[in-house]
Design a protein around this motif. Sequence first.
Motif, PDB file in Angstrom:
ATOM      1  N   MET A   7     -13.203  94.504 145.108  1.00  0.00           N
ATOM      2  CA  MET A   7     -11.856  94.919 144.414  1.00  0.00           C
ATOM      3  C   MET A   7     -11.479  94.104 143.363  1.00  0.00           C
ATOM      4  SD  MET A   7      -8.698  95.921 146.400  1.00  0.00           S
ATOM      5  CE  MET A   7      -9.023  97.464 147.056  1.00  0.00           C
ATOM      6  N   VAL A   8     -10.937  94.510 142.411  1.00  0.00           N
ATOM      7  CA  VAL A   8      -9.998  93.629 141.500  1.00  0.00           C
ATOM      8  C   VAL A   8      -8.920  94.177 141.165  1.00  0.00           C
ATOM      9  CG1 VAL A   8     -10.172  92.978 139.071  1.00  0.00           C
ATOM     10  CG2 VAL A   8     -12.307  93.215 140.196  1.00  0.00           C
ATOM     11  N   ALA A   9      -7.660  93.446 141.275  1.00  0.00           N
ATOM     12  CA  ALA A   9      -6.406  93.862 141.082  1.00  0.00           C
ATOM     13  C   ALA A   9      -5.897  93.314 139.747  1.00  0.00           C
ATOM     14  CB  ALA A   9      -5.489  93.270 142.091  1.00  0.00           C
ATOM     15  N   VAL A  10      -4.999  93.916 139.003  1.00  0.00           N
ATOM     16  CA  VAL A  10      -4.308  93.318 137.577  1.00  0.00           C
ATOM     17  C   VAL A  10      -2.848  93.662 137.878  1.00  0.00           C
ATOM     18  CG1 VAL A  10      -4.461  94.086 135.271  1.00  0.00           C
ATOM     19  CG2 VAL A  10      -6.482  94.575 136.606  1.00  0.00           C
ATOM     20  N   ASP A  11      -2.227  92.484 137.312  1.00  0.00           N
ATOM     21  CA  ASP A  11      -0.879  92.086 137.307  1.00  0.00           C
ATOM     22  C   ASP A  11      -0.595  92.046 135.631  1.00  0.00           C
ATOM     23  OD1 ASP A  11       1.523  91.566 137.502  1.00  0.00           O
ATOM     24  OD2 ASP A  11       1.447  89.514 138.046  1.00  0.00           O
ATOM     25  N   ARG A  16      -1.537  98.685 129.162  1.00  0.00           N
ATOM     26  CA  ARG A  16      -2.107  98.759 130.319  1.00  0.00           C
ATOM     27  C   ARG A  16      -3.718  98.997 130.142  1.00  0.00           C
ATOM     28  NH1 ARG A  16       2.654  99.540 131.370  1.00  0.00           N
ATOM     29  NH2 ARG A  16       3.904  99.010 133.342  1.00  0.00           N
ATOM     30  N   VAL A  17      -3.804 100.006 129.424  1.00  0.00           N
ATOM     31  CA  VAL A  17      -5.345 100.499 129.135  1.00  0.00           C
ATOM     32  C   VAL A  17      -6.200  99.425 128.509  1.00  0.00           C
ATOM     33  CG1 VAL A  17      -6.853 102.152 127.739  1.00  0.00           C
ATOM     34  CG2 VAL A  17      -4.948 102.853 129.223  1.00  0.00           C
ATOM     35  N   ALA A  18      -5.684  98.553 127.643  1.00  0.00           N
ATOM     36  CA  ALA A  18      -6.216  97.454 127.012  1.00  0.00           C
ATOM     37  C   ALA A  18      -6.644  96.388 127.847  1.00  0.00           C
ATOM     38  CB  ALA A  18      -5.356  97.106 125.724  1.00  0.00           C
ATOM     39  N   ASP A  19      -5.402  96.215 128.737  1.00  0.00           N
ATOM     40  CA  ASP A  19      -5.761  94.946 129.849  1.00  0.00           C
ATOM     41  C   ASP A  19      -7.035  95.454 130.731  1.00  0.00           C
ATOM     42  OD1 ASP A  19      -3.510  93.759 128.814  1.00  0.00           O
ATOM     43  OD2 ASP A  19      -2.163  94.270 130.678  1.00  0.00           O
ATOM     44  N   LEU A  20      -6.970  96.665 131.249  1.00  0.00           N
ATOM     45  CA  LEU A  20      -7.937  97.240 132.123  1.00  0.00           C
ATOM     46  C   LEU A  20      -9.236  97.078 131.394  1.00  0.00           C
ATOM     47  CD1 LEU A  20      -6.217 100.130 133.680  1.00  0.00           C
ATOM     48  CD2 LEU A  20      -6.579  97.947 135.055  1.00  0.00           C
ATOM     49  N   ARG A  21      -9.402  97.339 130.046  1.00  0.00           N
ATOM     50  CA  ARG A  21     -10.799  97.498 129.519  1.00  0.00           C
ATOM     51  C   ARG A  21     -11.138  95.745 129.470  1.00  0.00           C
ATOM     52  NH1 ARG A  21     -11.390 101.555 124.709  1.00  0.00           N
ATOM     53  NH2 ARG A  21     -13.458 101.441 125.446  1.00  0.00           N
ATOM     54  N   GLN A  67     -14.801  91.380 131.553  1.00  0.00           N
ATOM     55  CA  GLN A  67     -14.794  89.813 132.139  1.00  0.00           C
ATOM     56  C   GLN A  67     -15.461  90.123 133.494  1.00  0.00           C
ATOM     57  OE1 GLN A  67     -13.989  87.343 130.399  1.00  0.00           O
ATOM     58  NE2 GLN A  67     -13.787  88.952 128.801  1.00  0.00           N
ATOM     59  N   VAL A  68     -15.557  91.309 134.043  1.00  0.00           N
ATOM     60  CA  VAL A  68     -15.986  91.470 135.236  1.00  0.00           C
ATOM     61  C   VAL A  68     -17.628  91.643 135.039  1.00  0.00           C
ATOM     62  CG1 VAL A  68     -16.595  93.059 137.225  1.00  0.00           C
ATOM     63  CG2 VAL A  68     -14.311  92.595 136.524  1.00  0.00           C
ATOM     64  N   ALA A  69     -17.888  92.378 133.741  1.00  0.00           N
ATOM     65  CA  ALA A  69     -19.470  92.332 133.349  1.00  0.00           C
ATOM     66  C   ALA A  69     -19.939  90.923 132.995  1.00  0.00           C
ATOM     67  CB  ALA A  69     -19.479  93.198 132.199  1.00  0.00           C
ATOM     68  N   VAL A  70     -18.954  89.811 132.322  1.00  0.00           N
ATOM     69  CA  VAL A  70     -19.546  88.805 132.346  1.00  0.00           C
ATOM     70  C   VAL A  70     -19.680  87.876 133.739  1.00  0.00           C
ATOM     71  CG1 VAL A  70     -18.824  86.577 131.480  1.00  0.00           C
ATOM     72  CG2 VAL A  70     -18.095  88.580 130.259  1.00  0.00           C
ATOM     73  N   LEU A  71     -18.901  88.211 134.664  1.00  0.00           N
ATOM     74  CA  LEU A  71     -19.122  87.774 136.038  1.00  0.00           C
ATOM     75  C   LEU A  71     -20.412  88.129 136.551  1.00  0.00           C
ATOM     76  CD1 LEU A  71     -15.686  87.971 137.709  1.00  0.00           C
ATOM     77  CD2 LEU A  71     -17.038  85.746 137.095  1.00  0.00           C
ATOM     78  N   ASP A  72     -20.768  89.357 136.295  1.00  0.00           N
ATOM     79  CA  ASP A  72     -21.945  89.962 136.983  1.00  0.00           C
ATOM     80  C   ASP A  72     -23.304  89.475 136.238  1.00  0.00           C
ATOM     81  OD1 ASP A  72     -22.886  92.099 138.876  1.00  0.00           O
ATOM     82  OD2 ASP A  72     -23.752  93.160 137.189  1.00  0.00           O
ATOM     83  N   ARG A  73     -23.069  89.240 135.088  1.00  0.00           N
ATOM     84  CA  ARG A  73     -24.187  88.319 134.286  1.00  0.00           C
ATOM     85  C   ARG A  73     -24.545  87.066 134.573  1.00  0.00           C
ATOM     86  NH1 ARG A  73     -22.001  91.643 130.177  1.00  0.00           N
ATOM     87  NH2 ARG A  73     -21.176  89.768 129.050  1.00  0.00           N
TER      88      ARG A  73
END
Length: 110
Positions: free
Chosen positions: A1-5, A35-40, A45-51
């Motif tokens: 889970m990822v949360a965004v502030d 918010r949409v730009a933040d979420l994208r 960045q989550v994809a960078v983590l996964d790589r």
Amino acid sequence: MVAVDHPYDSGEVEFPDGRMVLTRSAPSADAVAVRVADLRCVLDQVAVLDRGGNPDAERRPLPRGLRGLLDLGRVGVFGHSHGGASAAALMDLDRRVRAGVDDGRRRGVV
């Protein structure tokens, strides 16, 4: 889970470089677009983590074994109020998001 502030949602948000932003009132359309730009950006960045990359601004070490652990084929987004509108907009704009929930219930409506 990822949360965004999101900046401007809470009293203040501090960025890794020490810069602070304070709450301000923004028109609804602008608030959803931000918010949409933040979420994208977060999804990127989550994809960078996964790589196996490290998107941390301060280059702090990440937990071992994180590479390839995230299931980016099953991304969902949940939001309330502007967050719910953002969830819907994100699903429309980003094919990585497979599910979404808008918890924007109104009083007196079941």
